[in-house]
Structure formats: structure tokens, C-alpha cells
Design a protein around this motif. Structure first.
Motif: not given
Length: 411
Positions: A103-105, A107-109, A111, A134, A243
Motif C-alpha cells: 500500500r505504501r508503494a 500510494a503515490p500512484g 503503478a 492503476d 506505468h
């Protein structure tokens, strides 16, 4: 000193050396220090070999744990090759071994989430992961994840052997070309299917709010041993490389949100337990062998008295005579005669006495009842009858031998 005493035929006893002469050079006493040191060195080498074997087993267990569809595994069922190809194409690949890291990886979008089978996660946990990505690529689809992410879709068995063309207008399939799908899936409403084979299709695609969701059998297409076949590598890059970041989720044994998931004994056991058990077992066997045998050759013991075999036979005969039991002596004579007759007649050693008697009677043309009486039934009551029985047994053997081997019979 040594003494040798020889008696006459009445005793027939020969006394040989009672003890070795002094200074004869024969080994005496406990094993020497060199032998003990050598034994300990041998045991130490065995323990070292077992420890090495335990390390190999532990490494093999770790290999198996990080094997199938693991991007850090270079084994046949690993996926390090496709991870490296993605990196060569400028796509970062981050391996997440728990859902919090995934989830942390994500989070920025921007991916793509590569998701294997996740039996330890609830539906809500799976949905939380996929909603943060995504694109989602299911590389080990199961009924639950197919129905949850591609509504109405389900497994449909396996494709027949042989490569299959895309059979759809999807760019990822058209660029990759033919592949050999492996598992196939039945598409639900609104789901695009490619690589039709058997009862289903090898690739399912559906557009989501943020990107697309794909389902494909990664074990048959994306592992190290299969990636170079057909268009497998191209299909993997087209699905995962849309991505700049790929988050590859590899679920661990303890990564679960299910409250009623009781860990098994294998889950609770550290990976080093099995090699240690094997080491202790082999060490116990080595210690048992060490303590249970004497190193070096056996010591030959000189017997103080040597008795001739003929005297043993005569002594046993005197005991039979003294006991007044001619039947017991007759049984011993008959057992020997039956054994020799069976050998002469070509019968097995386990043949019953009546069968041997019948075969002997038939061979020499004698009365079967008489031969059975001689070999089985007749009971001698005195020494004279026992002597007569002995004579008749010898005559029967001579007659059978003459019938079986006439050229060797006495003239």
C-alpha cells in the motif's frame, strides 16, 4: 610357559597352548591412544558432513519458499527474468512482501500491481490493494479474485497443448503474438477475452476506473523457465509495463487479516528446525555405531582343549544308549535318511516325509506301506530293533541310489 598334554583314545583330549608366550608381540590391553583419536576424528568428520547437508536442506527450503512467481528467485518457477526485463525497459520493480509495504508503494500512484493468489487476505484487504493501483495483473487467478475483480469470470480448466494466436483486438495481445496459455478462464459480462482455447481464454481484460485489470496464468507464461517461449516476454511487458512502477506483491505466511486463520505447525516451525532434527538423528546413529562396536580386528582366542568330531558323535550315542530311548535315536537316523533320499530323488528340502517315502517306493518298485513304515511309522522297542532299522534304512538308500544312478551303483 606352555604345556601340551595328549591323552589316548579313551579321552582323546589334546591340550594346546593355554596362553600366548611372553614377548610374542601379540596385541594386548585396551586400544591405543592413536586409535581413539582416529575414532573421534572420524565422528567429527561425519558431524561436519551432516551439518553441511543440513545447510543444503535449509537453503533448499528457503529456495522453495522463494520459488514460484517470486521476482527475487532465479529458480525455474521464479520470475526474476521478467523483473529484470522490466527494469531494462525503464520500469521500476518493487517487491512488497506484506500488504502494508504494498500500500505504501502504491500510494503515490502511477503503478501496476502484480497480484498472485492471496488466500490469507480477506476480500476487503484484496480490494484495498487493487483500489490503490492503476493497473492490476492477476498472475495466479482463483475463483474468488476473478469474481471479485472481473465480475462473472471463473476458471475454465486448461488449454490444449500448442500455441494460440491472440484472437482479439487488444494491443498487448497483438504485439505479443501467439502464446501457450496454460490455465484458461471464462469471461464475465463486459470482460474482453484473448487467446481462446478449450473452454475459455488465456487472457481476460477489463477497464477499471483508473486503468485496467488483467488475468493470466503467470505460472505457464511468466516464470523463468517459460519466459523465452513464443511471445510470453512481450505479453508480460505489455501488461505490466504500462506505468513507471511495478509493485509486485509476494504474500508472506504471516501476512493475513483473517482473525480465524490458525497457523499450521509448519507455519510456526522455523526453517532451521528440520536440518537440526536431521543432524541430531545422524549424530545419534553415529554415536550408537561408535559405542556399539569395537574398532580394529577381533582378537583370536586360543582354545585350551580341542575335541575331535568323532568323539562328540560317540559321546552322544552313548547318551542315547544310556537313556534307553531307541525311538529318539531312530528319529535322528530317519531324519538323515529322509534328507539324503530327497536329494537323490530331486525333491525340495521342504518336501514332507510321506511324499519322500512314496517317491522312494515308486522309484524302486517297493510296497509303499512298507517304505512308510520304515521311514515313518515303525517304532523300535530295543537296541536290536534299532540296529535292524539302521540296516534297512541303509539298504533302502542303496536301492534308491542304484535306481537313480545305476552307473555308480556297486557291482
Amino acid at each position: 610357559m606352555s604345556a601340551t598334554v595328549t591323552a589316548g583314545t579313551a579321552g582323546g583330549v589334546e591340550n594346546t597352548d593355554a596362553a600366548p608366550a611372553a614377548g610374542s608381540g601379540e596385541p594386548a590391553g585396551p586400544p591405543g591412544r592413536r586409535r581413539r583419536v582416529g575414532a573421534w576424528i572420524g565422528i567429527g568428520l561425519v558431524l561436519l558432513l551432516v551439518a553441511g547437508a543440513g545447510a543444503v536442506v535449509s537453503s533448499a527450503n528457503q529456495w522453495a519458499q522463494r520459488g514460484a512467481l517470486d521476482p527475487d528467485s532465479a529458480g525455474p518457477t521464479g520470475t526474476r527474468a521478467i523483473a529484470q526485463i522490466l527494469r531494462d525497459h525503464g520500469v521500476a520493480v518493487e517487491v512488497a512482501r506484506d500488504r502494508d509495504a504494498a500500500r505504501r508503494a502504491l500510494a503515490p500512484g502511477g503503478a501496476t500491481l502484480v497480484l498472485p493468489d492471496t488466500p490469507a487476505l480477506s476480500d476487503d484487504a484484496v480490494r484495498a490493494l487493487t483500489d490503490a493501483a492503476d493497473d492490476v495483473v492477476l498472475i495466479e487467478p482463483r475463483s474468488r479474485t476473478l469474481d471479485q475483480l472481473l465480475a462473472g469470470s471463473a476458471p475454465a480448466g486448461f488449454a490444449p497443448d500448442g500455441s494460440v494466436p491472440p484472437g482479439c483486438e487488444v494491443d498487448a495481445g497483438l504485439r505479443a503474438g501467439a502464446v501457450e496459455p496454460g490455465a484458461v478462464f471464462a469471461p464475465g459480462p463486459g470482460v474482453v477475452s484473448c487467446y481462446p482455447a478449450g473452454e475459455g481464454s488465456g487472457l481476460l481484460l477489463q477497464e477499471s476506473d483508473r486503468g485496467q485489470i488483467a488475468a493470466v496464468d503467470g505460472r505457464a507464461l511468466f516464470t523463468n523457465e517459460n519466459l523465452a517461449d513464443d511471445g510470453n516476454a512481450a505479453l508480460a511487458v505489455n501488461l505490466m509495463g504500462r506505468h513507471p512502477l511495478v509493485v509486485w506483491y509476494v504474500p508472506g505466511l504471516g501476512d493475513t487479516d483473517l482473525t480465524d486463520a490458525d497457523p499450521s505447525l509448519g507455519d510456526l516451525t522455523p526453517p532451521w528446525v528440520s536440518p537440526v532434527i536431521a543432524l541430531l538423528l545422524v549424530a545419534g546413529i553415529a554415536a550408537g555405531i561408535w559405542r556399539g562396536r569395537r574398532f580394529g580386528p577381533l582378537v583370536a582366542e586360543r582354545l585350551p582343549v580341542t575335541v575331535r568330531a568323532s568323539e562328540t558323535t560317540e559321546g552322544r550315542a552313548r547318551l542315547y544308549a544310556r537313556s534307553g530311548d531307541p525311538l529318539h535315536a531312530a528319529d535322528r537316523l530317519r531324519i538323515g535318511a529322509l534328507r539324503r533320499l530327497a536329494a537323490l530323488l530331486g525333491l525340495a528340502a521342504t518336501t514332507a516325509a510321506p511324499e519322500i517315502a512314496d517317491a522312494a517306493a515308486g522309484r524302486i518298485g517297493a510296497d509303499r506301506a512298507a517304505v512308510r513304515g520304515l521311514l515313518i511309522d515303525d517304532v523300535p522297542r530295543s537296541d536290536a530293533e534299532l540296529l535292524a532299522l539302521t540296516t534297512r534304512l541303509r539298504q533302502l538308500e542303496d536301492a534308491v541310489r542304484a535306481a537313480v544312478r545305476p552307473e555308480r551303483s556297486p557291482r
